[in-house]
Motif scaffolding. Structure first.
Motif, PDB file in Angstrom:
ATOM      1  N   THR A 136       0.834  -1.201   0.000  1.00 22.38           N
ATOM      2  CA  THR A 136       0.000   0.000   0.000  1.00 22.38           C
ATOM      3  C   THR A 136       0.871   1.253   0.000  1.00 22.38           C
ATOM      4  O   THR A 136       0.613   2.211  -0.737  1.00 22.38           O
ATOM      5  CB  THR A 136      -0.928   0.000   1.221  1.00 22.38           C
ATOM      6  N   LEU A 137       1.912   1.248   0.820  1.00 19.58           N
ATOM      7  CA  LEU A 137       2.807   2.394   0.898  1.00 19.58           C
ATOM      8  C   LEU A 137       3.465   2.684  -0.451  1.00 19.58           C
ATOM      9  O   LEU A 137       3.486   3.828  -0.909  1.00 19.58           O
ATOM     10  CB  LEU A 137       3.879   2.157   1.960  1.00 19.58           C
ATOM     11  N   VAL A 138       3.999   1.654  -1.093  1.00 16.07           N
ATOM     12  CA  VAL A 138       4.701   1.877  -2.353  1.00 16.07           C
ATOM     13  C   VAL A 138       3.730   2.360  -3.431  1.00 16.07           C
ATOM     14  O   VAL A 138       4.068   3.238  -4.241  1.00 16.07           O
ATOM     15  CB  VAL A 138       5.449   0.607  -2.803  1.00 16.07           C
ATOM     16  N   ALA A 139       2.492   1.838  -3.431  1.00 17.15           N
ATOM     17  CA  ALA A 139       1.495   2.329  -4.384  1.00 17.15           C
ATOM     18  C   ALA A 139       1.183   3.797  -4.126  1.00 17.15           C
ATOM     19  O   ALA A 139       1.047   4.602  -5.061  1.00 17.15           O
ATOM     20  CB  ALA A 139       0.225   1.493  -4.288  1.00 17.15           C
ATOM     21  N   GLU A 140       1.076   4.162  -2.846  1.00 22.69           N
ATOM     22  CA  GLU A 140       0.797   5.542  -2.482  1.00 22.69           C
ATOM     23  C   GLU A 140       1.937   6.458  -2.903  1.00 22.69           C
ATOM     24  O   GLU A 140       1.705   7.566  -3.424  1.00 22.69           O
ATOM     25  CB  GLU A 140       0.574   5.612  -0.973  1.00 22.69           C
ATOM     26  N   VAL A 141       3.171   6.009  -2.704  1.00 20.86           N
ATOM     27  CA  VAL A 141       4.339   6.790  -3.116  1.00 20.86           C
ATOM     28  C   VAL A 141       4.363   6.951  -4.633  1.00 20.86           C
ATOM     29  O   VAL A 141       4.661   8.030  -5.158  1.00 20.86           O
ATOM     30  CB  VAL A 141       5.630   6.119  -2.610  1.00 20.86           C
ATOM     31  N   ALA A 142       4.028   5.879  -5.359  1.00 23.22           N
ATOM     32  CA  ALA A 142       4.021   5.947  -6.821  1.00 23.22           C
ATOM     33  C   ALA A 142       2.992   6.948  -7.327  1.00 23.22           C
ATOM     34  O   ALA A 142       3.201   7.583  -8.371  1.00 23.22           O
ATOM     35  CB  ALA A 142       3.750   4.564  -7.406  1.00 23.22           C
ATOM     36  N   ARG A 143       1.899   7.099  -6.629  1.00 21.17           N
ATOM     37  CA  ARG A 143       0.922   8.109  -7.029  1.00 21.17           C
ATOM     38  C   ARG A 143       1.485   9.520  -6.849  1.00 21.17           C
ATOM     39  O   ARG A 143       1.197  10.438  -7.620  1.00 21.17           O
ATOM     40  CB  ARG A 143      -0.366   7.961  -6.214  1.00 21.17           C
ATOM     41  N   LEU A 144       2.341   9.696  -5.839  1.00 22.25           N
ATOM     42  CA  LEU A 144       2.885  11.022  -5.537  1.00 22.25           C
ATOM     43  C   LEU A 144       4.007  11.434  -6.483  1.00 22.25           C
ATOM     44  O   LEU A 144       4.216  12.636  -6.712  1.00 22.25           O
ATOM     45  CB  LEU A 144       3.402  11.047  -4.095  1.00 22.25           C
ATOM     46  N   GLY A 145       4.759  10.463  -7.001  1.00 19.28           N
ATOM     47  CA  GLY A 145       5.880  10.824  -7.867  1.00 19.28           C
ATOM     48  C   GLY A 145       6.605   9.604  -8.403  1.00 19.28           C
ATOM     49  O   GLY A 145       6.225   8.463  -8.142  1.00 19.28           O
TER      50      GLY A 145
END
Length: 304
Positions: free
Chosen positions: A189-198
């Motif tokens: 979930t964290l890595v997906a969230e980070v990928a959305r940010l940049g």
């Protein structure tokens, strides 16, 4: 220290004495030295705290914090990030090893990419409990597309052992996430969230040694979900559909936040779509292999 360092290294610990010295020695051997080491000990009952005090006594870059009780690994991971003072941040697991150019290479990659890149990590080599090389591991999370939904889809299609979150983050971006959460596979979930940010940049150099051993909470998480709940300092009751919960939590997370609504809905849908496409691909691959085995068995019997 006078002034804030460029990089903060967060080291969340619990009963880490077996590999801790190797981990800390590797950090001190980095060729990039503008960092602080933030240790948060989750009320260890072994020699972990003693080892940390010994290192802090000779190096002022260490900042030591000790929790009065075990609050759970996810709380401890968040705490070291909250205590960080640097522009950039890296989580450090006690049983892994960062080769000497890990930090300099990741910092250089972020500087070269500019603000659109929020995470840089190197390639991974798996080692066993004695430090013997098992072999390289392909993370396949080099996600540089300018479209957030494409980056998020790339996470769903490729993530497995999840080493990217041990790379170097822009701390401002990391603090916009929920970090590690109290459910299994929340690192996805964290890595997906980070990928959305940049953008996420993979550096094409094998600088991260990930240790595979039975005492690791990460291996326990992958193998036996119920036993892994102790990492979250919860009762180890029945775990109901942990992967489905991860999918639901990731979808909810990608729908939330302060990004434009179009970015949020496209990212959430892209993750679910890519995830199920991956599952279908795996199912079809197994089905084809099963048919192939049956065909070979039938042929062998016919020739007998």
């Amino acid at each position: 220290m006078d002034g804030a360092p460029r990089v903060s290294l967060g080291v969340p610990l619990y009963n880490a004495e077996r590999y801790l010295e190797s981990c800390l020695d590797a950090l001190l051997a980095q060729d990039y030295q503008d960092f602080e080491i933030i240790v948060s000990d989750n009320a260890s009952t072994d020699r972990t705290w003693e080892i940390c005090q010994r290192y802090a006594a000779v190096d002022p870059r260490f900042r030591l914090f000790r929790n009065p009780r075990n609050f759970g690994g996810h709380v401890n991971y968040a705490r070291v990030a909250e205590l960080a003072r640097g522009e950039l941040f890296k989580w450090v697991a006690y049983d892994d090893v960062c080769l000497p150019t890990f930090l300099s290479t990741c910092v250089e990659a972020l500087d070269a990419a500019g603000s659109q890149a929020v995470l840089a990590y190197p390639r991974t080599v798996l080692i066993d409990e004695a430090g013997t090389v098992i072999g390289p591991y392909a993370d396949r999370l080099n996600l540089r597309d300018h479209r957030p939904w494409r980056r998020v889809a790339g996470v769903a299609l490729n993530i497995n052992l999840c080493h990217a979150h041990f790379g170097v983050f822009r701390l401002s971006a990391l603090r916009r996430t929920g970090m590690i959460r109290p459910f299994l596979s929340s690192d996805y979930t964290l890595v997906a969230e980070v990928a959305r940010l940049g953008e996420i940049h993979e550096v094409d150099r094998p600088l991260f040694l990930r240790r595979m051993h039975g005492a690791s909470s990460r291996q326990a998480k992958d193998a036996t979900p119920a036993s892994a709940l102790s990492w979250y300092a919860q009762d180890s009751g029945k775990v109901r559909a942990p992967r489905q919960r991860m999918l639901l939590e990731t979808f909810r997370t990608l729908l939330s936040g302060d990004d434009p609504f179009g970015t949020r809905i496209s990212s959430a849908c892209a993750f679910l779509g890519a995830w199920w496409a991956r599952r279908v691909r795996v199912f079809l691959g197994r089905w084809r292999r099963r048919l192939s085995r049956r065909s070979r068995t039938s042929t062998a019997k016919g020739n007998a």
